[in-house]
Scaffold this motif. Structure first.
Motif, PDB file in Angstrom:
ATOM      1  N   THR A 472       0.743  -0.911   0.098  1.00 41.04           N
ATOM      2  CA  THR A 472       0.090  -0.082  -0.066  1.00 41.04           C
ATOM      3  C   THR A 472       0.899   1.094  -0.004  1.00 41.04           C
ATOM      4  OG1 THR A 472      -1.870  -1.100   1.089  1.00 41.04           O
ATOM      5  CG2 THR A 472      -1.849   1.256   1.223  1.00 41.04           C
ATOM      6  N   ALA A 473       1.865   1.331   0.656  1.00 38.84           N
ATOM      7  CA  ALA A 473       2.842   2.421   0.875  1.00 38.84           C
ATOM      8  C   ALA A 473       3.569   2.754  -0.445  1.00 38.84           C
ATOM      9  CB  ALA A 473       3.993   2.146   2.077  1.00 38.84           C
ATOM     10  N   PHE A 474       3.840   1.767  -1.242  1.00 33.79           N
ATOM     11  CA  PHE A 474       4.443   2.070  -2.457  1.00 33.79           C
ATOM     12  C   PHE A 474       3.551   2.629  -3.462  1.00 33.79           C
ATOM     13  CE2 PHE A 474       7.798  -1.647  -1.344  1.00 33.79           C
ATOM     14  CZ  PHE A 474       8.888  -0.699  -1.372  1.00 33.79           C
ATOM     15  N   VAL A 475       2.203   2.066  -3.480  1.00 32.50           N
ATOM     16  CA  VAL A 475       1.343   2.591  -4.211  1.00 32.50           C
ATOM     17  C   VAL A 475       0.948   4.167  -3.783  1.00 32.50           C
ATOM     18  CG1 VAL A 475      -1.143   2.475  -5.182  1.00 32.50           C
ATOM     19  CG2 VAL A 475       0.148   0.441  -4.888  1.00 32.50           C
ATOM     20  N   GLU A 476       0.908   4.336  -2.662  1.00 31.18           N
ATOM     21  CA  GLU A 476       0.809   5.656  -2.136  1.00 31.18           C
ATOM     22  C   GLU A 476       1.859   6.693  -2.655  1.00 31.18           C
ATOM     23  OE1 GLU A 476      -1.640   5.471   1.898  1.00 31.18           O
ATOM     24  OE2 GLU A 476       0.473   5.062   2.207  1.00 31.18           O
ATOM     25  N   ASP A 477       3.097   6.183  -2.629  1.00 32.48           N
ATOM     26  CA  ASP A 477       4.334   7.136  -3.064  1.00 32.48           C
ATOM     27  C   ASP A 477       4.682   7.074  -4.585  1.00 32.48           C
ATOM     28  OD1 ASP A 477       4.477   7.631  -0.341  1.00 32.48           O
ATOM     29  OD2 ASP A 477       6.123   6.429  -0.006  1.00 32.48           O
ATOM     30  N   GLY A 478       3.646   6.452  -5.242  1.00 31.32           N
ATOM     31  CA  GLY A 478       3.890   6.552  -6.746  1.00 31.32           C
ATOM     32  C   GLY A 478       4.981   5.412  -7.250  1.00 31.32           C
ATOM     33  N   LEU A 479       4.777   4.436  -6.472  1.00 33.77           N
ATOM     34  CA  LEU A 479       6.172   3.342  -6.758  1.00 33.77           C
ATOM     35  C   LEU A 479       5.494   2.006  -7.399  1.00 33.77           C
ATOM     36  CD1 LEU A 479       8.517   4.118  -4.372  1.00 33.77           C
ATOM     37  CD2 LEU A 479       8.992   4.787  -6.530  1.00 33.77           C
ATOM     38  N   PRO A 480       4.502   1.852  -8.204  1.00 34.98           N
ATOM     39  CA  PRO A 480       3.408   0.903  -8.467  1.00 34.98           C
ATOM     40  C   PRO A 480       4.477  -0.470  -8.767  1.00 34.98           C
ATOM     41  CG  PRO A 480       3.533   2.353 -10.372  1.00 34.98           C
ATOM     42  CD  PRO A 480       3.930   3.111  -9.381  1.00 34.98           C
ATOM     43  N   GLU A 481       5.555  -0.159  -9.455  1.00 33.44           N
ATOM     44  CA  GLU A 481       6.486  -1.433  -9.815  1.00 33.44           C
ATOM     45  C   GLU A 481       6.935  -2.135  -8.531  1.00 33.44           C
ATOM     46  OE1 GLU A 481       9.262   2.409  -9.847  1.00 33.44           O
ATOM     47  OE2 GLU A 481       7.080   1.893 -10.034  1.00 33.44           O
ATOM     48  N   TYR A 482       7.105  -1.363  -7.294  1.00 36.79           N
ATOM     49  CA  TYR A 482       7.511  -2.073  -6.230  1.00 36.79           C
ATOM     50  C   TYR A 482       6.311  -3.007  -5.716  1.00 36.79           C
ATOM     51  CZ  TYR A 482      12.122   0.054  -6.484  1.00 36.79           C
ATOM     52  OH  TYR A 482      13.537   0.276  -6.746  1.00 36.79           O
ATOM     53  N   ALA A 483       5.328  -2.156  -5.830  1.00 35.19           N
ATOM     54  CA  ALA A 483       4.126  -2.935  -5.156  1.00 35.19           C
ATOM     55  C   ALA A 483       3.838  -4.135  -6.064  1.00 35.19           C
ATOM     56  CB  ALA A 483       2.577  -1.910  -5.338  1.00 35.19           C
ATOM     57  N   ASP A 484       3.932  -3.903  -7.470  1.00 38.38           N
ATOM     58  CA  ASP A 484       3.663  -5.163  -8.185  1.00 38.38           C
ATOM     59  C   ASP A 484       4.991  -6.225  -7.784  1.00 38.38           C
ATOM     60  OD1 ASP A 484       1.537  -3.689  -9.422  1.00 38.38           O
ATOM     61  OD2 ASP A 484       2.657  -3.345 -11.258  1.00 38.38           O
ATOM     62  N   ALA A 485       5.898  -5.820  -7.477  1.00 34.61           N
ATOM     63  CA  ALA A 485       6.991  -7.016  -7.255  1.00 34.61           C
ATOM     64  C   ALA A 485       6.586  -7.587  -6.050  1.00 34.61           C
ATOM     65  CB  ALA A 485       8.353  -6.001  -7.023  1.00 34.61           C
ATOM     66  N   ILE A 486       5.962  -6.926  -5.118  1.00 34.61           N
ATOM     67  CA  ILE A 486       5.644  -7.680  -3.930  1.00 34.61           C
ATOM     68  C   ILE A 486       4.411  -8.647  -4.055  1.00 34.61           C
ATOM     69  CG2 ILE A 486       4.313  -7.357  -1.769  1.00 34.61           C
ATOM     70  CD1 ILE A 486       5.720  -4.801  -1.128  1.00 34.61           C
ATOM     71  N   HIS A 487       3.879  -8.699  -5.180  1.00 29.69           N
ATOM     72  CA  HIS A 487       2.721  -9.337  -5.507  1.00 29.69           C
ATOM     73  C   HIS A 487       3.425 -10.641  -6.452  1.00 29.69           C
ATOM     74  CE1 HIS A 487      -0.925  -7.674  -4.042  1.00 29.69           C
ATOM     75  NE2 HIS A 487      -0.465  -6.369  -4.374  1.00 29.69           N
ATOM     76  N   GLN A 488       4.128 -10.030  -7.157  1.00 29.58           N
ATOM     77  CA  GLN A 488       4.528 -11.165  -8.460  1.00 29.58           C
ATOM     78  C   GLN A 488       5.831 -11.920  -7.920  1.00 29.58           C
ATOM     79  OE1 GLN A 488       4.958  -8.550 -11.808  1.00 29.58           O
ATOM     80  NE2 GLN A 488       2.721  -7.868 -11.606  1.00 29.58           N
ATOM     81  N   ARG A 489       6.967 -11.084  -7.245  1.00 28.13           N
ATOM     82  CA  ARG A 489       8.142 -11.933  -7.166  1.00 28.13           C
ATOM     83  C   ARG A 489       8.327 -12.600  -5.834  1.00 28.13           C
ATOM     84  NH1 ARG A 489      12.170  -7.360  -7.188  1.00 28.13           N
ATOM     85  NH2 ARG A 489      13.125  -8.996  -5.861  1.00 28.13           N
ATOM     86  N   LEU A 490       7.626 -12.402  -4.567  1.00 31.02           N
ATOM     87  CA  LEU A 490       7.534 -12.585  -3.639  1.00 31.02           C
ATOM     88  C   LEU A 490       6.737 -13.954  -3.289  1.00 31.02           C
ATOM     89  CD1 LEU A 490       8.037  -9.525  -1.294  1.00 31.02           C
ATOM     90  CD2 LEU A 490       9.667 -10.696  -2.867  1.00 31.02           C
ATOM     91  N   GLY A 491       5.975 -14.151  -3.914  1.00 32.81           N
ATOM     92  CA  GLY A 491       5.165 -15.308  -3.896  1.00 32.81           C
ATOM     93  C   GLY A 491       4.163 -15.247  -2.649  1.00 32.81           C
ATOM     94  N   LEU A 492       3.478 -14.114  -2.311  1.00 26.29           N
ATOM     95  CA  LEU A 492       2.846 -14.005  -0.990  1.00 26.29           C
ATOM     96  C   LEU A 492       1.348 -13.589  -1.462  1.00 26.29           C
ATOM     97  CD1 LEU A 492       4.987 -11.684   1.089  1.00 26.29           C
ATOM     98  CD2 LEU A 492       4.799 -14.216   1.254  1.00 26.29           C
ATOM     99  N   GLU A 493       0.452 -14.351  -0.791  1.00 25.67           N
ATOM    100  CA  GLU A 493      -0.957 -13.966  -1.290  1.00 25.67           C
ATOM    101  C   GLU A 493      -1.542 -12.991  -0.102  1.00 25.67           C
ATOM    102  OE1 GLU A 493      -3.561 -17.181  -1.535  1.00 25.67           O
ATOM    103  OE2 GLU A 493      -2.591 -18.239  -3.364  1.00 25.67           O
ATOM    104  N   LEU A 494      -1.381 -11.688  -0.635  1.00 21.05           N
ATOM    105  CA  LEU A 494      -1.748 -10.681   0.383  1.00 21.05           C
ATOM    106  C   LEU A 494      -3.113 -10.447   0.698  1.00 21.05           C
ATOM    107  CD1 LEU A 494       0.428  -7.781  -0.906  1.00 21.05           C
ATOM    108  CD2 LEU A 494       0.999  -9.460   0.727  1.00 21.05           C
ATOM    109  N   PRO A 495      -3.798  -9.827   1.704  1.00 19.39           N
ATOM    110  CA  PRO A 495      -5.156  -9.930   1.889  1.00 19.39           C
ATOM    111  C   PRO A 495      -5.976  -8.885   0.913  1.00 19.39           C
ATOM    112  CG  PRO A 495      -3.847  -9.001   3.718  1.00 19.39           C
ATOM    113  CD  PRO A 495      -2.830  -9.576   2.822  1.00 19.39           C
ATOM    114  N   TRP A 496      -5.097  -8.145   0.329  1.00 16.70           N
ATOM    115  CA  TRP A 496      -5.688  -7.089  -0.435  1.00 16.70           C
ATOM    116  C   TRP A 496      -4.862  -6.701  -1.649  1.00 16.70           C
ATOM    117  CZ3 TRP A 496      -4.663  -5.675   4.680  1.00 16.70           C
ATOM    118  CH2 TRP A 496      -3.650  -5.097   4.745  1.00 16.70           C
ATOM    119  N   ARG A 497      -5.141  -5.852  -2.614  1.00 12.91           N
ATOM    120  CA  ARG A 497      -4.655  -5.236  -3.564  1.00 12.91           C
ATOM    121  C   ARG A 497      -4.925  -3.774  -3.735  1.00 12.91           C
ATOM    122  NH1 ARG A 497      -1.130  -6.012  -8.310  1.00 12.91           N
ATOM    123  NH2 ARG A 497      -1.518  -8.208  -8.172  1.00 12.91           N
ATOM    124  N   THR A 498      -3.985  -2.945  -3.268  1.00 10.71           N
ATOM    125  CA  THR A 498      -3.939  -1.469  -3.407  1.00 10.71           C
ATOM    126  C   THR A 498      -4.341  -1.110  -4.758  1.00 10.71           C
ATOM    127  OG1 THR A 498      -2.742  -1.167  -1.350  1.00 10.71           O
ATOM    128  CG2 THR A 498      -3.505   0.860  -2.568  1.00 10.71           C
TER     129      THR A 498
END
Length: 645
Positions: A472-498
């Motif tokens: 969420t913080a990466f999306v807030e700060d205009g860094l969507p590529e880092y938010a996407d990396a958390i979803h795609q690279r880390l293999g974690l199923e987050l409880p939400w997507r911002t």
């Protein structure tokens, strides 16, 4: 003579230090002429921690019952009073230490200044003992001991209602005591003749050599006359309790060929203890120092044995496997093995290795050609030890402490681009290390982490929830590529997507809805009540009406431009639609909870470092919320609870 006399038994834990105990007991009892502030200092290894521990035994109403008080010098025994507050500084930042003290006294303080003001306003004086200032901070290179003195101890010492006893390194004494009125403070420097305890050192050595107290049975330990003479020689030459301990350890671990009558084999310093022990084993003293170097550079109390062996060769710059084969006999007197919890990939406890005392590390570090270069070698070896560069698979020591090593190597900014490290590393040491880097040297991802770190350290969420918060913080700060990396690279199923974040301050209300189109379709929208004059917002009320609010309409699912939308056209979900939705929403001042109606289980729990000002949940599970910083939308996944800010 400052040791124990023939008329009284010594303190069973300290074995001497009567002069210092008298001064401390007078302070504790507020004796006439006793200072309000006592600063205990001395060189590393001088025994100040041991002295303070022994004194606190006497200050604890329950523990003192186990001590032979009737046999001890009455002037060394403080009066039987309630136990003082003892907030240890070990591992804590200055702020953490201060709030620990505030919690102890249940102060209603909203800032650090309030803590000191409330202490000063107390009707009765309070007694505070702060040990282990030299071990303050979660990261070595951040200089936290000096910050503790400056931001906590000096203000406490200046507060008239606080009776303070603290143990600090000698270089920080002047900063703590300067400016205090005459007679307010007394410095007990254990290396000064007034407080030295040569008799105690002799007793310490003689006891450590005695088989009755665990020493092995050797010719010079079972013969009382030889043992007492050897103990006297060790104590006479050592000059500090630590050197006594190292001398005895070395002799008992490698007794072959030792001549108790030859005092040349007895050390007078930590450095001599290292060199003499290596010499008795026929080893190069530099080899011993290289074996100990990774432990001298280590963060926390030590590191796993397997990792230590790897780093020995890295620091030495050559293969040290042969030296490591016999390494424990050589390094044994100076290290302390301990069991710790196994890593996720291991079964059962594992062995960790640390130095016996920080003064040994000081000696080793002082002998390195360049600490920064050595830390660079350590940092590179730690990075190579991360399997597939996947931080979830990294050894806990590597994951949690590589930031401290790279900070001292001057390489930390280069490391702070990997969202995997942000997600998996312990936030307490990582935050401390990042805060020590000048802001101008930090990249955008590191600045986002630093902004989020207070919530991470305060709530201590598990890995999955840290990932969600950072996404969420990466999306807030205009860094969507880092938010996407958390979803795609880390293999974690987050409880939400911002889905998006909008930095609009002053939002007082939000609601979800839909904007119908002539073709029968509808666009999900977010309606935000914002201050009048907000760009893109439509004023509330008709012409000529004075309104301080306006309405801003934003796409709920994405940031598409909806143009100038008339809020009157927006259709809000009906109460029936909300009641039939699979998810429900509850809200407090600083938390939001999304729960499944089917089983009442919480699927997402959100907290914030700034208050929530508004929130709404669409029937299809998109959470719209606002804080002082702006609004954001999260698509909730009905899974494990999570935290966001």
């Amino acid at each position: 003579m400052t040791g124990s006399t023939q008329d009284y038994a010594p303190h069973p834990h300290i074995g001497g230090r009567d002069a210092a105990l008298r001064a401390l007991s007078a302070w504790r009892g507020s004796a006439p002429g006793a200072p309000r502030v006592v600063v205990l200092t001395g060189g590393s290894g001088s025994g100040r921690s041991r002295l303070l521990t022994g004194f606190l035994m006497l200050c604890d109403p329950e523990y003192r019952k186990r001590l032979p008080l009737d046999e001890m010098d009455p002037s060394t025994v403080p009066p039987d009073l309630p136990a003082p507050a003892v907030p240890t500084a070990e591992g804590l930042t200055a702020a953490q230490l201060l709030w620990l003290l505030a919690d102890h006294y249940e102060l209603d303080a909203g800032s650090t200044e309030d803590v000191f003001a409330e202490l000063a306003a107390l009707a009765e004086p309070v007694t505070v003992v702060v040990p282990d200032v030299d071990r303050a901070g979660p990261v070595r290179a951040t200089g936290e001991p000096a910050r503790v003195v400056r931001e906590v101890l000096a203000p406490l010492a200046a507060t008239g209602t606080v009776r303070l006893l603290t143990e600090v390194p000698r270089p920080l004494v002047a900063e703590l005591t300067s400016g205090l009125p005459s007679g307010t403070v007394r410095v007990i420097d254990l290396d000064e003749p007034e407080w030295a305890d040569p008799e105690g050192l002799v007793l310490h050595a003689q006891a450590a050599l005695n088989p009755e107290f665990g020493a092995p049975e050797l010719p010079f330990t079972v013969d009382p006359a030889v043992r007492l003479a050897l103990g006297a020689a060790i104590g006479r030459r050592a000059g500090s309790p630590l050197v006594v301990q190292l001398a005895v350890n070395g002799i008992l671990m490698a007794p072959e060929g030792f001549d108790p009558a030859d005092e040349r084999h007895l050390p007078t310093s930590v450095g001599e203890a290292l060199d003499l022990h290596a010499g008795r084993l026929g080893a190069d003293p530099q080899t011993l120092r290289l074996l100990l170097a990774p432990l001298a550079l280590a963060e926390s109390d030590g590191m796993p044995v397997g990792l230590w062996a790897r780093l020995v060769s890295a620091v030495a710059g050559r293969d040290m496997s042969q030296a490591l084969a016999d390494g424990m006999l050589l390094a044994g007197p100076f290290v302390q093995p301990r069991e710790e919890e196994a890593a996720d990939t291991e079964e059962g406890p594992r062995m960790s290795l640390g130095l016996l005392h920080p003064a040994v590390g000081d000696e080793i570090r002082a002998g390195l050609p360049s600490v920064r270069a050595a830390q660079t070698q350590v940092a590179m070896a730690l990075l190579e030890a991360v399997p597939e560069q996947d931080w979830s698979k990294a050894d806990p020591y590597v994951r949690d402490h590589i930031a401290g090593h790279t900070l001292e190597a001057g390489l930390l900014p280069q490391l702070l681009t990997d969202p995997g490290l942000f997600v998996h590393a312990d936030p307490v040491p990582l935050r401390a290390a990042v805060e020590a880097v000048p802001a101008s040297e930090l990249g955008a991802p590191a600045r986002t982490y630093l902004r989020t770190a207070p919530v991470l350290t305060r709530t201590q969420p598990p890995t999955l929830l840290r990932a969600a918060l950072l996404e969420t913080a990466f999306v807030e700060d205009g860094l969507p590529e880092y938010a996407d990396a958390i979803h795609q690279r880390l293999g974690l199923e987050l409880p939400w997507r911002t889905l998006w974040s909008l930095p609009v301050p002053g939002i007082s209300a939000v609601t979800v809805g839909s904007l119908p189109h002539p073709d029968g379709t509808a666009t999900p929208v977010a309606v935000l009540v914002v201050p009048a004059g907000t760009p893109g917002a439509r004023p509330v009320g008709g012409p000529g009406e004075d309104s301080r609010a306006a309405v801003l309409v934003h796409g709920l699912v994405g940031p598409g431009d909806l143009g100038d939308v008339d809020p009157a056209l927006i259709v809000r979900p009906s109460e029936e639609q909300r009641a039939a939705a699979p998810l429900g929403l509850s809200r407090g001042a600083d938390y939001l909870r999304v729960w499944a109606r089917a089983d009442q289980e919480v699927v997402a729990a959100l907290i914030s470092d700034t208050p929530f000002t508004a929130a709404d949940l669409s029937p299809d599970g998109i959470l719209l919320l606002a804080t002082e910083r702006g609004a954001k939308a999260l698509r909730i996944r009905a899974a494990d609870p999570g935290i966001a800010s």
